[in-house]
Design a protein around this motif. Structure first.
Motif, PDB file in Angstrom:
ATOM      1  N   GLY A   2       0.812  -1.217   0.000  1.00 14.17           N
ATOM      2  CA  GLY A   2       0.000   0.000   0.000  1.00 14.17           C
ATOM      3  C   GLY A   2       0.842   1.262   0.000  1.00 14.17           C
ATOM      4  O   GLY A   2       0.457   2.276  -0.587  1.00 14.17           O
ATOM      5  N   PHE A   3       1.985   1.206   0.663  1.00 17.49           N
ATOM      6  CA  PHE A   3       2.892   2.347   0.662  1.00 17.49           C
ATOM      7  C   PHE A   3       3.304   2.703  -0.760  1.00 17.49           C
ATOM      8  O   PHE A   3       3.305   3.872  -1.150  1.00 17.49           O
ATOM      9  CB  PHE A   3       4.127   2.022   1.513  1.00 17.49           C
ATOM     10  N   PHE A   4       3.626   1.701  -1.559  1.00 19.65           N
ATOM     11  CA  PHE A   4       4.046   1.947  -2.936  1.00 19.65           C
ATOM     12  C   PHE A   4       2.872   2.308  -3.835  1.00 19.65           C
ATOM     13  O   PHE A   4       3.025   3.072  -4.786  1.00 19.65           O
ATOM     14  CB  PHE A   4       4.797   0.731  -3.489  1.00 19.65           C
ATOM     15  N   ARG A   5       1.706   1.772  -3.537  1.00 19.59           N
ATOM     16  CA  ARG A   5       0.518   2.106  -4.341  1.00 19.59           C
ATOM     17  C   ARG A   5       0.114   3.564  -4.165  1.00 19.59           C
ATOM     18  O   ARG A   5      -0.544   4.130  -5.039  1.00 19.59           O
ATOM     19  CB  ARG A   5      -0.634   1.180  -3.962  1.00 19.59           C
ATOM     20  N   ASN A   6       0.481   4.164  -3.047  1.00 14.50           N
ATOM     21  CA  ASN A   6       0.176   5.585  -2.846  1.00 14.50           C
ATOM     22  C   ASN A   6       0.961   6.470  -3.807  1.00 14.50           C
ATOM     23  O   ASN A   6       0.521   7.568  -4.137  1.00 14.50           O
ATOM     24  CB  ASN A   6       0.491   6.000  -1.411  1.00 14.50           C
ATOM     25  N   PHE A   7       2.139   6.017  -4.229  1.00 10.34           N
ATOM     26  CA  PHE A   7       3.006   6.829  -5.073  1.00 10.34           C
ATOM     27  C   PHE A   7       2.994   6.422  -6.537  1.00 10.34           C
ATOM     28  O   PHE A   7       3.297   7.241  -7.402  1.00 10.34           O
ATOM     29  CB  PHE A   7       4.455   6.766  -4.562  1.00 10.34           C
ATOM     30  N   ILE A   8       2.683   5.174  -6.823  1.00  6.41           N
ATOM     31  CA  ILE A   8       2.746   4.671  -8.186  1.00  6.41           C
ATOM     32  C   ILE A   8       1.339   4.292  -8.635  1.00  6.41           C
ATOM     33  O   ILE A   8       0.794   3.275  -8.203  1.00  6.41           O
ATOM     34  CB  ILE A   8       3.682   3.449  -8.275  1.00  6.41           C
ATOM     35  N   PRO A   9       0.752   5.076  -9.518  1.00  7.61           N
ATOM     36  CA  PRO A   9      -0.595   4.735  -9.990  1.00  7.61           C
ATOM     37  C   PRO A   9      -0.537   3.570 -10.974  1.00  7.61           C
ATOM     38  O   PRO A   9       0.488   3.337 -11.621  1.00  7.61           O
ATOM     39  CB  PRO A   9      -1.046   6.022 -10.696  1.00  7.61           C
ATOM     40  N   PRO A  10      -1.636   2.820 -11.088  1.00 10.15           N
ATOM     41  CA  PRO A  10      -1.661   1.716 -12.053  1.00 10.15           C
ATOM     42  C   PRO A  10      -1.590   2.253 -13.487  1.00 10.15           C
ATOM     43  O   PRO A  10      -2.085   3.330 -13.792  1.00 10.15           O
ATOM     44  CB  PRO A  10      -2.995   1.022 -11.805  1.00 10.15           C
ATOM     45  N   MET A  19      -4.626  -1.400 -16.711  1.00 11.43           N
ATOM     46  CA  MET A  19      -5.037  -2.536 -15.880  1.00 11.43           C
ATOM     47  C   MET A  19      -3.850  -3.165 -15.149  1.00 11.43           C
ATOM     48  O   MET A  19      -4.014  -4.134 -14.431  1.00 11.43           O
ATOM     49  CB  MET A  19      -5.692  -3.605 -16.761  1.00 11.43           C
ATOM     50  N   ILE A  20      -2.665  -2.623 -15.330  1.00 10.54           N
ATOM     51  CA  ILE A  20      -1.461  -3.217 -14.757  1.00 10.54           C
ATOM     52  C   ILE A  20      -0.969  -2.375 -13.585  1.00 10.54           C
ATOM     53  O   ILE A  20      -0.728  -1.184 -13.712  1.00 10.54           O
ATOM     54  CB  ILE A  20      -0.354  -3.339 -15.825  1.00 10.54           C
ATOM     55  N   ASP A  21      -0.799  -3.032 -12.449  1.00  9.92           N
ATOM     56  CA  ASP A  21      -0.273  -2.385 -11.249  1.00  9.92           C
ATOM     57  C   ASP A  21       1.197  -2.771 -11.113  1.00  9.92           C
ATOM     58  O   ASP A  21       1.515  -3.928 -10.836  1.00  9.92           O
ATOM     59  CB  ASP A  21      -1.068  -2.848 -10.027  1.00  9.92           C
ATOM     60  N   ILE A  22       2.084  -1.810 -11.342  1.00  6.42           N
ATOM     61  CA  ILE A  22       3.515  -2.117 -11.273  1.00  6.42           C
ATOM     62  C   ILE A  22       4.103  -1.860  -9.889  1.00  6.42           C
ATOM     63  O   ILE A  22       5.281  -2.118  -9.669  1.00  6.42           O
ATOM     64  CB  ILE A  22       4.320  -1.329 -12.335  1.00  6.42           C
ATOM     65  N   SER A  23       3.296  -1.383  -8.973  1.00  3.94           N
ATOM     66  CA  SER A  23       3.818  -1.095  -7.632  1.00  3.94           C
ATOM     67  C   SER A  23       4.381  -2.338  -6.927  1.00  3.94           C
ATOM     68  O   SER A  23       5.374  -2.209  -6.208  1.00  3.94           O
ATOM     69  CB  SER A  23       2.762  -0.407  -6.775  1.00  3.94           C
ATOM     70  N   PRO A  24       3.816  -3.549  -7.108  1.00  2.00           N
ATOM     71  CA  PRO A  24       4.453  -4.711  -6.465  1.00  2.00           C
ATOM     72  C   PRO A  24       5.861  -4.993  -6.997  1.00  2.00           C
ATOM     73  O   PRO A  24       6.729  -5.426  -6.236  1.00  2.00           O
ATOM     74  CB  PRO A  24       3.510  -5.874  -6.793  1.00  2.00           C
ATOM     75  N   ILE A  25       6.090  -4.716  -8.269  1.00  2.00           N
ATOM     76  CA  ILE A  25       7.426  -4.917  -8.836  1.00  2.00           C
ATOM     77  C   ILE A  25       8.403  -3.952  -8.191  1.00  2.00           C
ATOM     78  O   ILE A  25       9.514  -4.328  -7.798  1.00  2.00           O
ATOM     79  CB  ILE A  25       7.395  -4.730 -10.363  1.00  2.00           C
ATOM     80  N   VAL A  26       7.994  -2.710  -8.055  1.00  3.73           N
ATOM     81  CA  VAL A  26       8.847  -1.704  -7.416  1.00  3.73           C
ATOM     82  C   VAL A  26       9.064  -2.053  -5.945  1.00  3.73           C
ATOM     83  O   VAL A  26      10.168  -1.900  -5.415  1.00  3.73           O
ATOM     84  CB  VAL A  26       8.233  -0.294  -7.586  1.00  3.73           C
ATOM     85  N   ALA A  27       8.020  -2.552  -5.280  1.00  2.00           N
ATOM     86  CA  ALA A  27       8.133  -2.924  -3.871  1.00  2.00           C
ATOM     87  C   ALA A  27       9.130  -4.069  -3.688  1.00  2.00           C
ATOM     88  O   ALA A  27       9.955  -4.041  -2.775  1.00  2.00           O
ATOM     89  CB  ALA A  27       6.760  -3.312  -3.324  1.00  2.00           C
TER      90      ALA A  27
END
Length: 94
Positions: free
Chosen positions: A53-61, A64-72
């Motif tokens: 969730g911390f990364f999802r606050n800064f990196i928008p999807p 349809m692809i959420d790249i925040s888990p890759i960055v995390a």
């Protein structure tokens, strides 16, 4: 003292590895719709979502692809690799 630092380093790196594996499992569970509704899925959600969730606050999807888990996961790996120089420095200081 060096032995204690080595043990602490091993515990921290092992914990980071286990957490990375749990994150990957949680991310892969998103491909199976009902898997997050299981007891195991809810436990993983409580473990993984605060960090993701911390990364999802800064990196928008991106669509349809959420790249925040890759960055995390990348950030977690960087933290793990950055620990070695810190512990080497600490062992020289003590």
């Amino acid at each position: 003292m060096d032995l204690l630092l080595i043990q602490i380093y091993r515990v921290i790196t092992s914990a980071l590895s286990i957490y990375s594996i749990l994150l990957v499992i949680y991310i892969l569970m998103s491909w199976v719709p009902a898997s997050r509704d299981t007891k195991f899925g809810r436990i993983l959600e409580k473990i993984a979502e605060p960090y993701l969730g911390f990364f999802r606050n800064f990196i928008p999807p991106l669509g349809m692809i959420d790249i925040s888990p890759i960055v995390a996961l990348f950030a977690l790996q960087l933290i793990g690799r950055g620990l070695a120089p810190v512990f080497i420095w600490l062992s020289r200081m003590l």
